[in-house]
Design a protein around this motif. Structure first.
Motif, PDB file in Angstrom:
ATOM      1  N   PRO A  73      64.423  34.078  45.924  1.00  0.00           N
ATOM      2  CA  PRO A  73      63.098  34.656  45.667  1.00  0.00           C
ATOM      3  C   PRO A  73      63.186  36.062  45.085  1.00  0.00           C
ATOM      4  N   ASP A  74      64.164  36.864  45.531  1.00  0.00           N
ATOM      5  CA  ASP A  74      64.299  38.230  45.017  1.00  0.00           C
ATOM      6  C   ASP A  74      64.717  38.241  43.555  1.00  0.00           C
ATOM      7  N   SER A  75      65.645  37.363  43.174  1.00  0.00           N
ATOM      8  CA  SER A  75      66.132  37.376  41.792  1.00  0.00           C
ATOM      9  C   SER A  75      65.177  36.691  40.827  1.00  0.00           C
ATOM     10  N   ASP A  76      64.118  36.073  41.338  1.00  0.00           N
ATOM     11  CA  ASP A  76      63.120  35.447  40.473  1.00  0.00           C
ATOM     12  C   ASP A  76      62.112  36.454  39.929  1.00  0.00           C
ATOM     13  N   ASN A  77      62.026  37.635  40.538  1.00  0.00           N
ATOM     14  CA  ASN A  77      61.040  38.657  40.178  1.00  0.00           C
ATOM     15  C   ASN A  77      61.719  39.710  39.315  1.00  0.00           C
ATOM     16  N   LEU A  78      61.528  39.650  37.996  1.00  0.00           N
ATOM     17  CA  LEU A  78      62.245  40.538  37.080  1.00  0.00           C
ATOM     18  C   LEU A  78      61.891  41.995  37.304  1.00  0.00           C
ATOM     19  N   SER A  79      60.612  42.312  37.392  1.00  0.00           N
ATOM     20  CA  SER A  79      60.206  43.696  37.580  1.00  0.00           C
ATOM     21  C   SER A  79      60.772  44.260  38.884  1.00  0.00           C
ATOM     22  N   GLY A  80      60.690  43.465  39.946  1.00  0.00           N
ATOM     23  CA  GLY A  80      61.226  43.903  41.229  1.00  0.00           C
ATOM     24  C   GLY A  80      62.736  44.034  41.198  1.00  0.00           C
ATOM     25  N   LEU A  81      63.408  43.138  40.474  1.00  0.00           N
ATOM     26  CA  LEU A  81      64.859  43.189  40.341  1.00  0.00           C
ATOM     27  C   LEU A  81      65.297  44.495  39.680  1.00  0.00           C
ATOM     28  N   LEU A  82      64.598  44.873  38.615  1.00  0.00           N
ATOM     29  CA  LEU A  82      64.925  46.122  37.915  1.00  0.00           C
ATOM     30  C   LEU A  82      64.651  47.337  38.798  1.00  0.00           C
ATOM     31  N   SER A  83      63.545  47.289  39.521  1.00  0.00           N
ATOM     32  CA  SER A  83      63.214  48.395  40.427  1.00  0.00           C
ATOM     33  C   SER A  83      64.284  48.554  41.500  1.00  0.00           C
ATOM     34  N   ASP A  84      64.720  47.443  42.088  1.00  0.00           N
ATOM     35  CA  ASP A  84      65.757  47.490  43.119  1.00  0.00           C
ATOM     36  C   ASP A  84      67.071  48.007  42.541  1.00  0.00           C
TER      37      ASP A  84
END
Length: 241
Positions: A73-84
């Motif tokens: 689920p975490d790696s499916d969210n591109l914007s969140g992935l970049l933020s992390d």
């Protein structure tokens, strides 16, 4: 085009085509692993560096390291992935200091590509590879391939589109729409700066590239810029005067 501008124009095109190749490899690997326990997520990050190479036409060589993630689920969210990833980079800079490199060995941000660089290699930008496209999200289009095969239609991962974004240290913004069925001569490359080393223009139809698109696209640009600025501030400050 002025002589001093030609290497950057050439580099933009090299990065665009390198990104296309990596996106293709990303697509093939994700398609082969789709539905398996070792499935790959739909988004990846690319880091671009150059080193001196007097024997090359423009005096440099491009190096690209990348990171792909397992499906989650975490790696499916591109914007969140970049933020992390930006937060991880900032933490590594704070804890490891000037010795930290995104290529490791400590605190590595990559797991593929050119993970060892020649001495003196310089950071020039960061990019994103995604398997989402205007045909739909990755999981939707991956299922469509399997449904087509079940119905006897000749369709595979090689037929699917992908896209990339990149930001470079000279202010370049690139968007690459990789379409394996594009008409001859249609590259899918849009850039806010010149791409043709033999031509210089004052009119650039994609000069406002970063301002275009929907909210999701704006979020990608924003988070990619945050990661880029974090890496550039650290890595370029380490260069000798």
């Amino acid at each position: 085009m002025p002589a001093e501008a030609r290497p950057w124009a050439n580099l933009r095109m090299q990065i665009a085509y390198r990104s296309k190749r990596l996106n293709t490899g990303h697509m093939i690997e994700a398609d082969q692993r789709f539905g398996r326990r070792d499935a790959i997520g739909p988004h990846g990050v690319m880091l671009f560096f150059v080193s001196d190479a007097p024997g090359e036409p423009h005096g440099y060589k491009l190096h690209t390291a990348y990171r792909l993630w397992p499906q989650s689920p975490d790696s499916d969210n591109l914007s969140g992935l970049l933020s992390d990833l930006t937060a991880v980079a900032a933490d590594n800079i704070a804890t490891i200091g000037g010795r930290w490199s995104p290529l490791g060995p400590k605190g590595s941000m990559v797991n593929g590509g050119d993970m060892t660089l020649p001495a003196g290699a310089t950071y020039v930008g960061v990019g994103v590879s995604t398997l989402d496209s205007d045909r739909g999200g990755w999981y939707q289009v991956a299922r469509s391939v399997r449904e087509a095969a079940a119905m006897g239609r000749n369709l595979s991962g090689f037929d699917l589109k992908g896209q990339c974004w990149a930001l470079l240290t000279d202010g370049t913004a690139l968007h690459i729409d990789r379409d394996p069925h594009a008409r001859l001569g249609v590259t899918g490359i849009r850039c806010n700066k010149d791409l043709d080393v033999d031509q210089f223009t004052y009119f650039r139809p994609d000069e406002d590239l970063i301002e275009r698109g929907d909210d999701a696209t704006h979020a990608v640009w924003q988070q990619l810029a945050a990661l880029h600025h974090t890496l550039a501030a650290h890595l370029l400050a380490r260069r000798p005067a």
